[in-house]
Design an enzyme around this catalytic site. Structure first.
Site, mmCIF file in Angstrom:
data_model
loop_
_atom_site.group_PDB
_atom_site.id
_atom_site.type_symbol
_atom_site.label_atom_id
_atom_site.label_comp_id
_atom_site.label_asym_id
_atom_site.label_seq_id
_atom_site.Cartn_x
_atom_site.Cartn_y
_atom_site.Cartn_z
ATOM 1 N N SER A 13 0.817 -1.208 0.000
ATOM 2 C CA SER A 13 0.000 0.000 0.000
ATOM 3 C C SER A 13 0.854 1.263 0.000
ATOM 4 O O SER A 13 1.889 1.334 0.656
ATOM 5 C CB SER A 13 -0.912 0.015 1.227
ATOM 6 O OG SER A 13 -1.630 1.227 1.310
ATOM 7 N N GLN B 239 1.291 -0.041 -4.861
ATOM 8 C CA GLN B 239 0.094 0.750 -5.121
ATOM 9 C C GLN B 239 0.441 2.238 -5.056
ATOM 10 O O GLN B 239 1.120 2.679 -4.127
ATOM 11 C CB GLN B 239 -0.978 0.457 -4.073
ATOM 12 C CG GLN B 239 -2.229 1.317 -4.228
ATOM 13 C CD GLN B 239 -2.963 1.531 -2.913
ATOM 14 O OE1 GLN B 239 -2.358 1.527 -1.848
ATOM 15 N NE2 GLN B 239 -4.261 1.727 -2.987
ATOM 16 N N HIS C 285 -13.202 -0.692 -4.431
ATOM 17 C CA HIS C 285 -12.489 -0.367 -3.191
ATOM 18 C C HIS C 285 -13.135 -1.068 -1.989
ATOM 19 O O HIS C 285 -13.199 -0.525 -0.884
ATOM 20 C CB HIS C 285 -12.461 1.150 -2.967
ATOM 21 C CG HIS C 285 -11.201 1.647 -2.324
ATOM 22 N ND1 HIS C 285 -10.121 2.066 -3.050
ATOM 23 C CD2 HIS C 285 -10.838 1.787 -1.027
ATOM 24 C CE1 HIS C 285 -9.163 2.465 -2.240
ATOM 25 N NE2 HIS C 285 -9.570 2.287 -0.996
ATOM 26 N N SER D 116 -12.717 -6.935 -4.182
ATOM 27 C CA SER D 116 -13.951 -6.462 -3.532
ATOM 28 C C SER D 116 -14.951 -7.599 -3.359
ATOM 29 O O SER D 116 -15.464 -8.145 -4.347
ATOM 30 C CB SER D 116 -14.604 -5.298 -4.285
ATOM 31 O OG SER D 116 -13.691 -4.219 -4.451
ATOM 32 N N ARG E 63 -14.081 -13.556 -0.293
ATOM 33 C CA ARG E 63 -13.951 -14.075 1.064
ATOM 34 C C ARG E 63 -13.439 -15.504 1.130
ATOM 35 O O ARG E 63 -13.074 -15.979 2.206
ATOM 36 C CB ARG E 63 -15.321 -14.026 1.770
ATOM 37 C CG ARG E 63 -15.938 -12.628 1.872
ATOM 38 C CD ARG E 63 -15.187 -11.779 2.874
ATOM 39 N NE ARG E 63 -15.793 -10.465 3.040
ATOM 40 C CZ ARG E 63 -15.412 -9.366 2.377
ATOM 41 N NH1 ARG E 63 -14.416 -9.456 1.497
ATOM 42 N NH2 ARG E 63 -15.986 -8.203 2.592
ATOM 43 N N ARG F 199 -9.938 -7.971 3.090
ATOM 44 C CA ARG F 199 -10.252 -8.020 4.518
ATOM 45 C C ARG F 199 -9.879 -9.341 5.197
ATOM 46 O O ARG F 199 -9.418 -9.318 6.342
ATOM 47 C CB ARG F 199 -11.727 -7.705 4.736
ATOM 48 C CG ARG F 199 -12.091 -6.234 4.498
ATOM 49 C CD ARG F 199 -13.570 -6.004 4.736
ATOM 50 N NE ARG F 199 -13.972 -4.608 4.582
ATOM 51 C CZ ARG F 199 -14.491 -4.083 3.491
ATOM 52 N NH1 ARG F 199 -14.642 -4.843 2.406
ATOM 53 N NH2 ARG F 199 -14.840 -2.806 3.442
#
Length: 430
Positions: free
Chosen positions: A128, A151, A319, A351, A354, A374
């Site tokens: 990041s 990024q 995002h 996005s 999972r 996440r």
């Protein structure tokens, strides 16, 4: 060939014989619940939160729920192949770790631990621009595995943009991923209700405070007109201490210096360019030798224009639902972008991802590779580098087993069927 999911299963079950269990839960709902208890309120709100009413976060998940795998039998798929080539590098797995900023909120070793976990799992990470450590410290840890990409948030300072790109090249990045959808910060009620922006407290700005161009800009801020200081309160003092702790140099010196606060002010002023346009993107090819990926592409026309501007790939992303409430889901946008690109460049997706089953469905829709977000951040919160590695390996294991059980040797062989949902959790065949 991809590592068999059975290898991961055997590892877990054999460990169970000796009383060992996985370091973190192997399914996302339990993983998120455990991580929520392990994280601070501010950290969980930042990672889990989305824009507005979080309709886009839910839409991302609903899009996967509308697409079902159709298993085919007796196809003799004893071995599966999920390898993929990206920009001249052959990767064993079609998975990358997405860039997530301010991970120093989540774990003290932040991006260093992510790099080590990614390397152990054999996947690249996208470092990041808002990392808790400089890319020069993160890169060597990621390079022990499948490497890393960088990024870029396009700053209002072109000198700073050029400095970041030059540093990424020198440090060994494999590509640069330019985030397009954060020219301004989205409306994020979870953070707003806590009055909390990590960058305003000196977290997630290590790429900046380690940069010579940014250091000059911060010195100019410190030497300029001073803003009136707010009335000192215990909370304001704690914030000053936090800023000083995260700034490079000795903590005691930082407490007495105006530079840490000037760095935060400078970051908030320059980190993103609201006026960014296609003319800026067209200059990238002359600014860097790295492959260029544009992140945030959701419309086929934008994908075509990106290729016309000379970029090397696009990343279909909203995002993680953190920018525009009510946005189209990334998975719903994927087929149109794949059709527009027509094989001329890689198309990645993030996005809402999972699980390994999610990865399989995105690949079957035409994605070249998929980025995980996440879930690995929650693994980081629970078990540091080992948690990142386990979450990533579990996703890859489920991807492999999904293909095996669906009679698919590669993701392209997977058969899908669309489903409509009449009420939450109740799929209905179309």
């Amino acid at each position: 060939m991809a590592a068999s999911g059975r290898v991961r299963q055997d590892e877990v079950y054999r460990g169970g014989i000796a009383g060992r269990r996985p370091a973190v839960p192997t399914a996302f709902p339990a993983l998120e619940r455990r991580a929520r208890w392990a994280m601070s309120r501010r950290a969980y709100a930042y990672v889990a939160g989305g824009a507005g009413s979080e309709e886009t976060v839910r839409a991302n998940r609903a899009a996967f729920g509308r697409l079902r795998v159709v298993p085919r039998m007796l196809r003799g798929v004893g071995e599966r192949d999920t390898s993929v080539e990206l920009f001249g590098q052959r990767l064993a797995h079609p998975l990358l770790l997405a860039p997530i900023g301010a991970l120093d909120l989540v774990h003290r070793r932040a991006d260093l631990a992510v790099a080590e976990g990614a390397a152990e799992a054999g996947v690249p990470m996208i470092v990041s621009n808002q990392a808790g450590f400089p890319m020069e410290e993160i890169g060597p840890r990621a390079r022990t595995g499948a490497g890393w990409w960088f990024q870029l948030y396009w700053s209002t300072s072109d000198d700073l943009v050029d400095s970041f790109l030059a540093r990424a090249e020198t440090a060994g990045a494999g590509a640069v991923v330019v985030t397009l959808d954060t020219t301004v910060l989205g409306w994020r009620p979870r953070d707003l209700d806590l009055g909390h922006l990590p960058f305003a407290r000196g977290l997630g700005i290590a790429q900046y405070t380690s940069d010579p161009v940014f250091a000059r800009l911060a010195r100019e801020t410190a030497a300029g007109p001073r803003r009136a200081s707010p009335r000192p309160t215990p909370a304001a003092v704690r914030t000053l201490v936090e800023i000083s702790r995260h700034h490079p140099g000795r903590f005691a010196d930082n407490l007495r210096s105006p530079l840490p606060r000037a760095a935060v002010e400078t970051f908030l002023r320059v980190y993103s360019r609201p006026t960014l346009g296609w003319d800026d993107i067209a200059t990238l090819r002359s600014r860097t030798r790295l492959p260029i990926v544009l992140k945030g592409v959701l419309h086929p026309d934008d994908a075509r224009r990106a290729l016309d501007a000379g970029v090397d790939g696009v990343l279909v992303s909203n995002h993680g639902g953190r920018q525009v409430d009510g946005s189209v889901a990334s998975l719903d946008a994927l087929p149109g972008v794949v059709e527009a690109v027509d094989g001329r460049a890689p198309v990645l997706l993030d996005s809402g991802v999972r699980s390994g089953s999610d990865v399989a469905r995105a690949l079957a829709l035409g994605a070249t590779a998929v980025c995980l977000g996440r879930p690995f951040a929650y693994g980081l919160a629970l078990a540091g580098a080992a948690g990142v590695a386990q979450v990533t390996r579990d996703v890859l294991a489920e991807l492999d087993l999904t293909l095996a059980l669906a009679g698919a040797r590669t993701p392209a062989d997977l058969e899908l069927a669309p489903f409509a949902t009449t009420e939450p959790g109740v799929p209905t065949p179309r």
